[in-house]
Design a protein around this motif. Structure first.
Motif, short mmCIF file in Angstrom:
data_model
loop_
_atom_site.label_atom_id
_atom_site.label_comp_id
_atom_site.label_asym_id
_atom_site.label_seq_id
_atom_site.Cartn_x
_atom_site.Cartn_y
_atom_site.Cartn_z
N PHE A 138 -8.59 -10.93 14.48
CA PHE A 138 -9.29 -11.91 13.66
C PHE A 138 -8.37 -12.42 12.56
O PHE A 138 -7.54 -11.67 12.03
CB PHE A 138 -10.54 -11.30 13.04
CG PHE A 138 -11.69 -11.19 13.99
CD1 PHE A 138 -12.28 -12.32 14.53
CD2 PHE A 138 -12.20 -9.94 14.34
CE1 PHE A 138 -13.34 -12.23 15.41
CE2 PHE A 138 -13.26 -9.83 15.22
CZ PHE A 138 -13.83 -10.98 15.76
N HIS A 140 -8.05 -14.30 8.71
CA HIS A 140 -8.85 -14.16 7.49
C HIS A 140 -8.48 -15.17 6.42
O HIS A 140 -8.73 -14.95 5.24
CB HIS A 140 -8.71 -12.74 6.93
CG HIS A 140 -9.12 -11.69 7.90
ND1 HIS A 140 -8.21 -11.03 8.72
CD2 HIS A 140 -10.34 -11.19 8.23
CE1 HIS A 140 -8.86 -10.17 9.48
NE2 HIS A 140 -10.15 -10.24 9.21
N GLN A 145 -8.12 -21.35 10.92
CA GLN A 145 -9.39 -21.19 11.60
C GLN A 145 -9.26 -21.47 13.10
O GLN A 145 -10.25 -21.74 13.78
CB GLN A 145 -10.44 -22.13 10.98
CG GLN A 145 -10.67 -21.86 9.50
CD GLN A 145 -11.76 -22.72 8.91
OE1 GLN A 145 -12.62 -23.22 9.62
NE2 GLN A 145 -11.73 -22.91 7.59
N THR A 147 -8.85 -20.84 17.03
CA THR A 147 -9.36 -19.85 17.98
C THR A 147 -8.59 -19.98 19.28
O THR A 147 -8.16 -21.07 19.66
CB THR A 147 -10.85 -20.06 18.24
OG1 THR A 147 -11.06 -21.36 18.81
CG2 THR A 147 -11.65 -19.93 16.95
N TYR A 170 -14.92 -10.68 7.32
CA TYR A 170 -15.28 -11.65 8.35
C TYR A 170 -14.05 -12.44 8.78
O TYR A 170 -13.09 -12.60 8.02
CB TYR A 170 -16.37 -12.62 7.85
CG TYR A 170 -15.95 -13.47 6.69
CD1 TYR A 170 -15.41 -14.74 6.88
CD2 TYR A 170 -16.08 -13.00 5.38
CE1 TYR A 170 -15.01 -15.52 5.81
CE2 TYR A 170 -15.68 -13.77 4.31
CZ TYR A 170 -15.15 -15.03 4.53
OH TYR A 170 -14.75 -15.81 3.46
N GLY A 171 -14.08 -12.92 10.00
CA GLY A 171 -12.97 -13.69 10.54
C GLY A 171 -13.20 -15.19 10.37
O GLY A 171 -14.33 -15.68 10.49
N THR A 172 -12.13 -15.90 10.07
CA THR A 172 -12.20 -17.37 10.02
C THR A 172 -11.74 -17.98 11.34
O THR A 172 -12.00 -19.14 11.62
CB THR A 172 -11.32 -17.90 8.89
OG1 THR A 172 -9.97 -17.43 9.07
CG2 THR A 172 -11.84 -17.39 7.54
N TYR A 174 -9.65 -16.54 15.42
CA TYR A 174 -9.32 -15.34 16.20
C TYR A 174 -8.30 -15.68 17.27
O TYR A 174 -8.14 -16.84 17.68
CB TYR A 174 -10.56 -14.73 16.85
CG TYR A 174 -11.28 -15.63 17.82
CD1 TYR A 174 -10.86 -15.75 19.16
CD2 TYR A 174 -12.39 -16.37 17.42
CE1 TYR A 174 -11.52 -16.58 20.06
CE2 TYR A 174 -13.05 -17.20 18.30
CZ TYR A 174 -12.61 -17.31 19.62
OH TYR A 174 -13.26 -18.11 20.50
N GLN A 207 -16.30 -6.15 11.86
CA GLN A 207 -16.16 -7.42 11.17
C GLN A 207 -17.17 -8.37 11.80
O GLN A 207 -17.73 -8.09 12.86
CB GLN A 207 -14.75 -8.01 11.33
CG GLN A 207 -13.64 -7.22 10.67
CD GLN A 207 -12.31 -7.96 10.76
OE1 GLN A 207 -12.17 -9.07 10.25
NE2 GLN A 207 -11.33 -7.34 11.40
N TYR A 208 -17.40 -9.49 11.14
CA TYR A 208 -18.27 -10.47 11.78
C TYR A 208 -17.58 -11.83 11.87
O TYR A 208 -16.72 -12.17 11.05
CB TYR A 208 -19.63 -10.59 11.09
CG TYR A 208 -19.64 -11.27 9.73
CD1 TYR A 208 -19.78 -12.65 9.61
CD2 TYR A 208 -19.55 -10.52 8.55
CE1 TYR A 208 -19.82 -13.27 8.38
CE2 TYR A 208 -19.59 -11.13 7.31
CZ TYR A 208 -19.73 -12.51 7.23
OH TYR A 208 -19.76 -13.13 6.01
N TYR A 209 -17.98 -12.54 12.89
CA TYR A 209 -17.49 -13.90 13.11
C TYR A 209 -18.62 -14.72 13.70
O TYR A 209 -19.27 -14.28 14.66
CB TYR A 209 -16.28 -13.89 14.05
CG TYR A 209 -15.80 -15.29 14.41
CD1 TYR A 209 -15.00 -16.01 13.54
CD2 TYR A 209 -16.18 -15.89 15.61
CE1 TYR A 209 -14.57 -17.29 13.84
CE2 TYR A 209 -15.77 -17.17 15.92
CZ TYR A 209 -14.96 -17.87 15.04
OH TYR A 209 -14.56 -19.15 15.34
N ASN A 210 -18.87 -15.87 13.09
CA ASN A 210 -19.91 -16.78 13.60
C ASN A 210 -21.25 -16.05 13.77
O ASN A 210 -21.92 -16.17 14.78
CB ASN A 210 -19.46 -17.39 14.94
CG ASN A 210 -20.27 -18.64 15.28
OD1 ASN A 210 -20.84 -19.27 14.40
ND2 ASN A 210 -20.31 -18.97 16.56
#
Length: 715
Positions: A138, A140, A145, A147, A170-172, A174, A207-210
């Motif tokens: 991820f 950060h 941002q 992907t 959290y991830g911005t 990945y 961690q969280y993403y979206n």
């Protein structure tokens, strides 16, 4: 200062650095220094690079490695400390396609050869139905941002941790694996590290993403190795608590303590080499005994120096990254984590308090040698307790802050000069005698009552009193007469305030401002303020009778009292300072004094004052929005103590409060009838005001929703 650092509101770098050093020291002293034979590392080492070629290897070679591990050596599961984000460049496929277009192969031959040469396809087929966790990374930074690839299925929706999501990482963006690989595996976990400094001590498990929660590589590998038990997130406190945080993550019966960010302290077994390293080339060439890896949990990583997978950790400055994951998997299976519980802040602040008591009430009475022995003993006892909780209870409590406190306190006590202390006491007594009654200064000198000039926030009460129509009176008097008049009424007002241990803030012409609760703490500040106000009204009535004999004007005062938090201390400029109070509560007190004449009452107090001084009987005056305030406040008139009021007064008060409730419930006709009855027997301006309002509102009701308040636009 140290308590503020402990609470986390301020970070003193020197203390943090010492704390990190002491953490590392405790870790090195208590590590198991053993090898976990349940977990192995398939190592892309120098030998493997020499025999199989430079990394990254072709995907068909990785497929062969996976098949060897699962089919021949019967491993339990494997995690990849790597990302396969892009398709492998394959010139053979391009050549095959060209020859097919030239008609050298039929469709069946072409498809068979394509499957043989498509290394990504072969790698994906090797992952199918295997407990293999692919790595993801991820990002950060809000500036990154991007992907790439396909994410694995998340652990859960962020909704279940919505109330603590602001604490989580959290991830911005990945970098994930090719869709064909991720779909074949079905499992994935991140292996990016988030560090507060250069040394890796903690890593996040989630961690969280979206708005989706994703696991770390180690967490996911442990989960599938345990046959994917149910996951539960446990928060500290109960559901009614406003300060909850993530405290545990459960995998079935396995409980993992985490901090509020979802991170764990890396539970190093020992220095590098706490797990068996197997050269990848030996697996490919079947150079190992057939049962050597049976049932093992494997991690694919690299120790080759050229691949730079090295981390600075407490147990080594160049620690192989994949072994960090191995330590976490091992600790999950063995339930071997150190935990900094959510309630540790309370324990640490209490410890500081106990140390402060010991240093304050024992240390000052010791001679030099005894003081040194006391400091050494206190330090040893605290360190021993801290180490006990660390090693036998697996609990982490800070060590640097208490040690700093002991040594700093000891230094200050040993160097504090008796004559300086006496000089300070005399100076404070002289300064405070200008603000507060002489009796309080004497009490401070003899009993060491708590007193401070420093600026701070306190719960206090403030009183404002002002003579009504003073401007008109002053215009009819000579300056000399005016001076005598002011001295006549300011002296008893001051005396009433001093009798109740109040502090005079300032005289503003005919007005007086005073407060209770500073510089000496006063738990009964609201009661003392009301007692002073009631006594001022009595003294002004006596003074009016005396003035009448001299043919002087009648003295009527209005008093406003408010209680609550306010700033108190020496304030001003470099040229002049004053010990005073400031804040919204102070402004409210001034506004309340200003509206006493509008209601025809002598004293108005705030609701906080009424609550704090509950021994008095009050008459509710109104719900108002005073100037400068958006929210309504309920204001009251103190009538005196219960035993001071007769039955008629109490009966009239009950009838009035009942009428006021009808008014607030918009029952204006019924309220009007009761207010008129009250006014006929005991006429007063307050009843007249409500009679006028009820009459008006019966014809033109107030706009809905109505909170019963009246807005005052003047001060």
């Amino acid at each position: 200062m140290l308590a503020v650092h402990t609470s986390g509101h301020v970070n003193w770098s020197i203390i943090s650095k010492v704390e990190n050093y002491l953490y590392d020291l405790r870790l090195l002293m208590t590590m198991e220094q053993s090898i976990d034979d349940k977990i192995i590392i398939i190592d892309i080492d120098e030998k493997s690079l020499a025999n199989e070629g430079q990394w990254p290897w072709p995907r068909d070679k990785l497929a062969q490695l996976i098949n060897r591990l699962f089919d021949d050596y019967q491993i339990r599961s494997i995690g990849f400390d790597a990302v396969f984000a892009e398709a492998q460049a394959n010139n053979s496929l391009n050549t095959l396609s060209y020859l097919f277009k030239k008609g050298l192969f039929d469709e069946t031959q072409y498809q068979n050869l394509r499957l043989e040469l498509d290394h990504d396809q072969r790698f994906s087929e090797a992952l199918i139905a295997r407990d293999a966790v692919l790595g993801i990374v991820f990002k950060h930074s809000i500036y990154d941002q991007q992907t790439n690839g396909e994410l694995p299925a998340p652990l859960a929706s962020l909704e279940i941790l919505n109330e603590v999501k602001n604490d989580l990482y959290y991830g911005t963006g990945y970098a994930a694996n090719l869709a064909i690989l991720q779909q074949a595996s079905g499992f994935g976990g991140f292996f990016d590290y988030i560090r507060d400094d250069e040394t890796l001590r903690k890593v996040p498990l989630i961690q969280y993403y979206n708005n989706q929660i994703y696991p770390s590589l180690a967490f996911e590998l442990a989960r599938i190795s345990l046959n994917q038990p149910a996951i539960e997130f446990q928060l500290s406190g109960n559901q009614q608590s406003t300060l909850r945080s993530l405290e545990f993550i459960k995998l079935g019966d396995y409980k993992i303590p985490v901090d509020q960010t979802g991170s764990v302290y890396v539970p190093f077994r020992g220095k590098q080499g706490s797990f068996t390293y197997i050269s990848a080339t030996d697996v490919l060439n079947q150079a190992l005994p057939i049962d050597a890896l049976s049932g093992k949990i494997a991690l694919l990583g690299t120790s080759a120096s050229g691949l730079l997978d090295l981390r600075a950790t407490p147990v080594g400055k160049s620690y192989i990254g994949v072994e960090v994951h191995a330590n976490i998997v091992s600790a999950i299976l063995e339930q071997r984590f150190k935990h900094a519980p959510g309630y540790r802040l309370g324990i640490e602040l209490f410890s500081l308090f106990i140390l402060a008591m010991l240093m304050s009430f024992i240390f000052p009475f010791l001679q030099s040698i005894g003081a040194a022995v006391f400091i050494i003993s206190l330090t040893s006892v605290y360190c021993a307790l801290n180490l006990y909780f660390w090693h036998w209870q697996n609990m982490i409590f800070t060590l640097a802050t208490p040690l700093f406190f002991i040594f700093i306190s000891g230094f200050l006590h040993l160097n504090y000069n008796f004559f300086v202390e006496q000089k300070k006491k005399r100076r404070l007594s002289k300064v405070f005698s200008q603000y507060i009654p002489h009796e309080l200064v004497t009490d401070f000198d003899s009993n060491q009552a708590e007193m401070s000039l420093a600026g701070e926030n306190r719960i206090m009460s403030v009183l404002f009193t002002d003579v009504r129509n003073f401007t008109n009176m002053s215009e009819k008097m000579t300056p000399t007469e005016l001076t005598v008049l002011m001295n006549e009424f300011l002296t008893p007002i001051t005396h009433c305030i001093h009798q109740q241990q109040g502090t005079i803030d300032k005289y503003m012409g005919d007005a007086v401002m005073a407060f209770w609760g500073a510089p000496i703490n006063d738990e009964q500040h609201a009661s003392h303020a009301i007692s002073a106000a009631l006594n001022i009204i009595i003294q002004m009535d006596k003074l009016t009778r005396a003035f009448k004999a001299k043919n002087w004007p009648e003295i009527k005062v209005g008093i406003g009292i408010a209680s609550g938090e306010m700033s108190v201390g020496n304030m001003g400029s470099e040229f002049r300072i004053a010990y005073t109070v400031m804040g919204d509560t102070v402004n409210l007190g001034s506004r309340l004094e200003g509206i006493t004449k509008m209601y025809g009452v002598d004293i108005i107090v705030s609701e906080n004052t009424k609550i704090l001084a509950s021994e008095f009987i009050y008459r509710t005056v109104d719900k108002v929005k005073v100037k400068g305030k958006d929210l309504p406040v309920t204001i009251f008139e103190p009538l005196g103590l219960f035993e001071q009021l007769n039955e008629t007064t109490l009966a009239n008060l009950a009838a009035y409060e009942a009428a006021l409730q009808l008014y607030w419930q918009s029952e204006f006709a019924a309220a009007l009838e009761q207010f008129e009855t009250l006014n006929s027997t005991s006429p007063c301006l307050l009843f007249t005001i409500y009679i006028e309002r009820c009459t008006l509102y019966r014809i033109t009701p107030p706009a809905l929703p109505w909170d019963g308040s009246f807005t005052h636009t003047s001060k």
